[in-house]
Write a protein that holds these residues in place. Structure first.
Motif, PDB file in Angstrom:
ATOM      1  N   VAL A 174       0.926  -1.179  -0.084  1.00  0.00           N
ATOM      2  CA  VAL A 174      -0.085  -0.013  -0.123  1.00  0.00           C
ATOM      3  C   VAL A 174       0.890   1.326  -0.078  1.00  0.00           C
ATOM      4  N   LEU A 175       0.648   2.218  -1.023  1.00  0.00           N
ATOM      5  CA  LEU A 175       1.361   3.465  -0.819  1.00  0.00           C
ATOM      6  C   LEU A 175       0.465   4.633  -0.511  1.00  0.00           C
ATOM      7  N   VAL A 176       0.796   5.164   0.491  1.00  0.00           N
ATOM      8  CA  VAL A 176      -0.177   6.343   0.923  1.00  0.00           C
ATOM      9  C   VAL A 176       0.670   7.663   0.710  1.00  0.00           C
ATOM     10  N   THR A 177       0.077   8.740   0.059  1.00  0.00           N
ATOM     11  CA  THR A 177       0.598   9.898  -0.044  1.00  0.00           C
ATOM     12  C   THR A 177       0.200  10.976   0.581  1.00  0.00           C
ATOM     13  N   GLY A 178       1.083  11.515   1.310  1.00  0.00           N
ATOM     14  CA  GLY A 178       0.882  12.655   2.565  1.00  0.00           C
ATOM     15  C   GLY A 178       0.808  12.039   3.820  1.00  0.00           C
ATOM     16  N   VAL A 229       5.659  -2.564  -6.833  1.00  0.00           N
ATOM     17  CA  VAL A 229       4.584  -1.947  -7.501  1.00  0.00           C
ATOM     18  C   VAL A 229       3.107  -2.030  -6.494  1.00  0.00           C
ATOM     19  N   PRO A 230       2.575  -0.835  -6.131  1.00  0.00           N
ATOM     20  CA  PRO A 230       1.434  -0.613  -5.202  1.00  0.00           C
ATOM     21  C   PRO A 230       0.156  -1.352  -5.661  1.00  0.00           C
ATOM     22  N   ASP A 231      -0.236  -2.174  -4.667  1.00  0.00           N
ATOM     23  CA  ASP A 231      -1.814  -2.824  -5.149  1.00  0.00           C
ATOM     24  C   ASP A 231      -2.623  -1.975  -4.868  1.00  0.00           C
ATOM     25  N   VAL A 232      -2.476  -0.951  -3.921  1.00  0.00           N
ATOM     26  CA  VAL A 232      -3.239   0.098  -3.250  1.00  0.00           C
ATOM     27  C   VAL A 232      -2.710   1.303  -3.298  1.00  0.00           C
ATOM     28  N   VAL A 233      -3.463   2.600  -3.631  1.00  0.00           N
ATOM     29  CA  VAL A 233      -2.583   3.947  -3.259  1.00  0.00           C
ATOM     30  C   VAL A 233      -3.776   4.619  -2.660  1.00  0.00           C
ATOM     31  N   ILE A 234      -3.529   4.905  -1.246  1.00  0.00           N
ATOM     32  CA  ILE A 234      -4.323   5.908  -0.808  1.00  0.00           C
ATOM     33  C   ILE A 234      -4.008   7.484  -1.034  1.00  0.00           C
ATOM     34  N   GLU A 235      -4.480   8.137  -1.840  1.00  0.00           N
ATOM     35  CA  GLU A 235      -3.907   9.402  -2.036  1.00  0.00           C
ATOM     36  C   GLU A 235      -4.461  10.635  -1.016  1.00  0.00           C
ATOM     37  N   ASP A 245       0.913  10.343 -11.367  1.00  0.00           N
ATOM     38  CA  ASP A 245       2.136   9.745 -11.324  1.00  0.00           C
ATOM     39  C   ASP A 245       1.769   8.478 -10.485  1.00  0.00           C
ATOM     40  N   CYS A 246       1.029   8.491  -9.380  1.00  0.00           N
ATOM     41  CA  CYS A 246       0.665   7.427  -8.755  1.00  0.00           C
ATOM     42  C   CYS A 246      -0.242   6.496  -9.564  1.00  0.00           C
ATOM     43  N   ALA A 247      -1.114   7.032 -10.382  1.00  0.00           N
ATOM     44  CA  ALA A 247      -2.113   6.328 -11.073  1.00  0.00           C
ATOM     45  C   ALA A 247      -1.227   5.505 -12.131  1.00  0.00           C
ATOM     46  N   GLY A 248      -0.149   5.793 -12.749  1.00  0.00           N
ATOM     47  CA  GLY A 248       0.924   5.181 -13.500  1.00  0.00           C
ATOM     48  C   GLY A 248       1.700   4.106 -12.888  1.00  0.00           C
ATOM     49  N   LEU A 249       1.804   4.018 -11.721  1.00  0.00           N
ATOM     50  CA  LEU A 249       2.449   2.948 -11.071  1.00  0.00           C
ATOM     51  C   LEU A 249       1.308   1.829 -10.502  1.00  0.00           C
ATOM     52  N   LEU A 250       0.103   1.987 -10.663  1.00  0.00           N
ATOM     53  CA  LEU A 250      -0.823   0.959 -10.423  1.00  0.00           C
ATOM     54  C   LEU A 250      -0.548  -0.326 -11.128  1.00  0.00           C
ATOM     55  N   GLY A 254      -4.954  -2.947  -9.714  1.00  0.00           N
ATOM     56  CA  GLY A 254      -4.594  -1.985  -8.606  1.00  0.00           C
ATOM     57  C   GLY A 254      -5.782  -0.978  -8.631  1.00  0.00           C
ATOM     58  N   ILE A 255      -5.785  -0.364  -7.412  1.00  0.00           N
ATOM     59  CA  ILE A 255      -7.168   0.567  -7.061  1.00  0.00           C
ATOM     60  C   ILE A 255      -6.357   1.856  -6.027  1.00  0.00           C
ATOM     61  N   MET A 256      -6.597   3.305  -6.819  1.00  0.00           N
ATOM     62  CA  MET A 256      -6.255   4.201  -6.107  1.00  0.00           C
ATOM     63  C   MET A 256      -7.537   4.863  -5.401  1.00  0.00           C
ATOM     64  N   CYS A 257      -7.453   5.355  -4.255  1.00  0.00           N
ATOM     65  CA  CYS A 257      -8.583   5.937  -3.809  1.00  0.00           C
ATOM     66  C   CYS A 257      -8.220   7.491  -3.300  1.00  0.00           C
ATOM     67  N   LEU A 258      -8.839   8.326  -3.880  1.00  0.00           N
ATOM     68  CA  LEU A 258      -8.429   9.915  -3.504  1.00  0.00           C
ATOM     69  C   LEU A 258      -9.270  10.296  -2.460  1.00  0.00           C
ATOM     70  N   THR A 259      -8.607  10.831  -1.503  1.00  0.00           N
ATOM     71  CA  THR A 259      -9.152  11.369  -0.259  1.00  0.00           C
ATOM     72  C   THR A 259      -8.757  12.783   0.003  1.00  0.00           C
ATOM     73  N   GLY A 260      -7.681  13.291  -0.931  1.00  0.00           N
ATOM     74  CA  GLY A 260      -7.101  14.626  -0.588  1.00  0.00           C
ATOM     75  C   GLY A 260      -7.800  15.732  -1.651  1.00  0.00           C
ATOM     76  N   ILE A 261      -7.959  16.863  -1.318  1.00  0.00           N
ATOM     77  CA  ILE A 261      -8.402  17.923  -1.934  1.00  0.00           C
ATOM     78  C   ILE A 261      -7.606  19.202  -2.028  1.00  0.00           C
ATOM     79  N   SER A 262      -6.927  19.629  -3.305  1.00  0.00           N
ATOM     80  CA  SER A 262      -6.161  20.746  -3.179  1.00  0.00           C
ATOM     81  C   SER A 262      -6.837  21.977  -3.427  1.00  0.00           C
ATOM     82  N   PRO A 263      -6.599  22.971  -2.587  1.00  0.00           N
ATOM     83  CA  PRO A 263      -7.147  24.359  -2.768  1.00  0.00           C
ATOM     84  C   PRO A 263      -6.530  24.947  -3.895  1.00  0.00           C
ATOM     85  N   GLY A 264      -5.679  24.506  -4.608  1.00  0.00           N
ATOM     86  CA  GLY A 264      -4.803  25.148  -5.667  1.00  0.00           C
ATOM     87  C   GLY A 264      -5.521  25.136  -7.067  1.00  0.00           C
TER      88      GLY A 264
END
Length: 350
Positions: A174-178, A229-235, A245-250, A254-264
């Motif tokens: 599992v890869l966690v970003t942040g 190679v991550p099976d799961v990414v929690i972004e 970038d993480c989507a390309g690693l799946l 593989g599954i990526m779950c987006l939980t973050g929202i950038s104000p930018g």
């Protein structure tokens, strides 16, 4: 703790009326209130809306309180520790709200305590309907203020499980970003599930690297240092380039779950055709997840109760008093979770 919605620099300590009985039959003494990026953005005037007819709003949605009184049969009694659910279904429920899935509201007419058309929990006393209150075990104590942020991740992991159930699915890495509160909660749940945990964050010192290592995880400052190679990414950052970038690693399935929202508002150039091809041929999936349902709060309490309390306690890096609560809006270099002491029971920390 009040703000005038969509008005910058309006955060203040304000004397207000007793909590409205219409908010619920359970009367609660506020103990602690967690501050997150949503509160910072509301205080900056970026968004937020108070209840109808009011110019100001009580801020705060990461709650912990102690019951003062509750009606018979409510499931609560004086002295119970409770956390309040944030979102409420719309007044004429959409099909999702009608079945209790207000976190999947289809028409956007939901309300949210301390965020959208409802006062929050940042007060010395508040009320809540018994259905929207979650009991916190007394042994958790002040750590119960982490219930709401943990619920965001129990829902996110439920989404991963539901998507994974489309086929054989036994993730290992599992890869966690942040490595903020959301990312660290994601890593905690991954560790509790027995997965290999890898956490990416820009911080090179402070408490974050050691917190990840103490979970048995790998702490990374650069995505190129990830050797699996991550099976799961929690972004949990909301950074658009990092998402791509993480989507390309799946890997396959593989599954990526987006939980973050950038104000930018940054824009990026991306080679989407190769990425789309890769996602398709690998049966990879990307899913967004926001807010939480009532069951996710109960699951969050279980996650917190199963965790090392000393590790959890290190997530709360600063406590400020109610009188000085606006200081919590300014994030320090080593801050992870800043909380406001609503009751005076916790000694403020510098």
């Amino acid at each position: 703790m009040t703000v005038v919605p969509k008005t910058p620099d309006s955060a203040a300590v304000t004397d207000v009326d007793e909590p409205d009985p219409a908010d619920g039959s359970v009367l609660v003494d506020g103990l602690l209130l967690g501050i997150c990026g949503t509160d910072v953005e509301i205080a900056a005037g970026d968004f937020g809306s108070g209840r109808g007819g009011s110019d100001w709003m009580v801020l705060g949605h990461e709650s912990l309180g102690r019951v003062v009184s509750a009606p018979p049969g409510s499931g609560f009694a004086a002295g119970d520790l409770v956390a309040g659910v944030v979102r409420r279904p719309d007044p004429e429920p959409c099909p999702a709200c009608a079945r209790g899935d207000w976190d999947f509201c289809r028409n956007g007419r939901y309300t949210e305590r301390g965020i959208k058309e409802a006062d929050g929990y940042g007060a010395q006393q508040w009320r809540v309907d018994p259905y929207f209150a979650v009991k916190v075990p007394p042994e958790l104590g002040r750590l119960g203020v982490l219930t709401e942020p943990a619920s965001i991740l129990t829902k996110a992991w439920e989404q991963v499980d539901q998507v994974g159930a489309r086929s054989w699915f036994e993730p290992e890495h599992v890869l966690v970003t942040g490595a903020g509160p959301i990312g660290l909660m994601a890593a905690l749940i991954a560790q509790q599930r027995g997965y290999y945990v890898h956490v990416l964050d820009r911080a090179t010192d402070g408490p974050k690297p050691q917190l990840v290592k103490d979970l048995g995880g790998e702490y990374l400052n650069d995505l190129s240092d990830l050797k699996v190679v991550p099976d799961v990414v929690i972004e949990a950052t909301g950074n658009g380039k990092l998402v791509l970038d993480c989507a390309g690693l799946l890997g396959p399935g593989g599954i990526m779950c987006l939980t973050g929202i950038s104000p930018g508002t940054d824009t990026i150039d991306a080679a989407m055709d190769p990425l789309t091809r890769q996602l398709v041929v690998r049966n990879a999936a990307i899913v967004g997840s926001v807010n939480a349902g009532k069951r996710h709060y109960a699951q969050a309490v279980d996650v917190l109760a199963a965790a090392d309390p000393q590790w959890l306690g290190r997530l709360i890096t600063r406590t400020v008093s109610l009188e000085r609560w606006t200081e919590a809006l300014e994030k320090g270099p080593d801050d992870i979770k800043v909380v406001v002491d609503l009751s005076g029971e916790s000694r403020p920390k510098s």
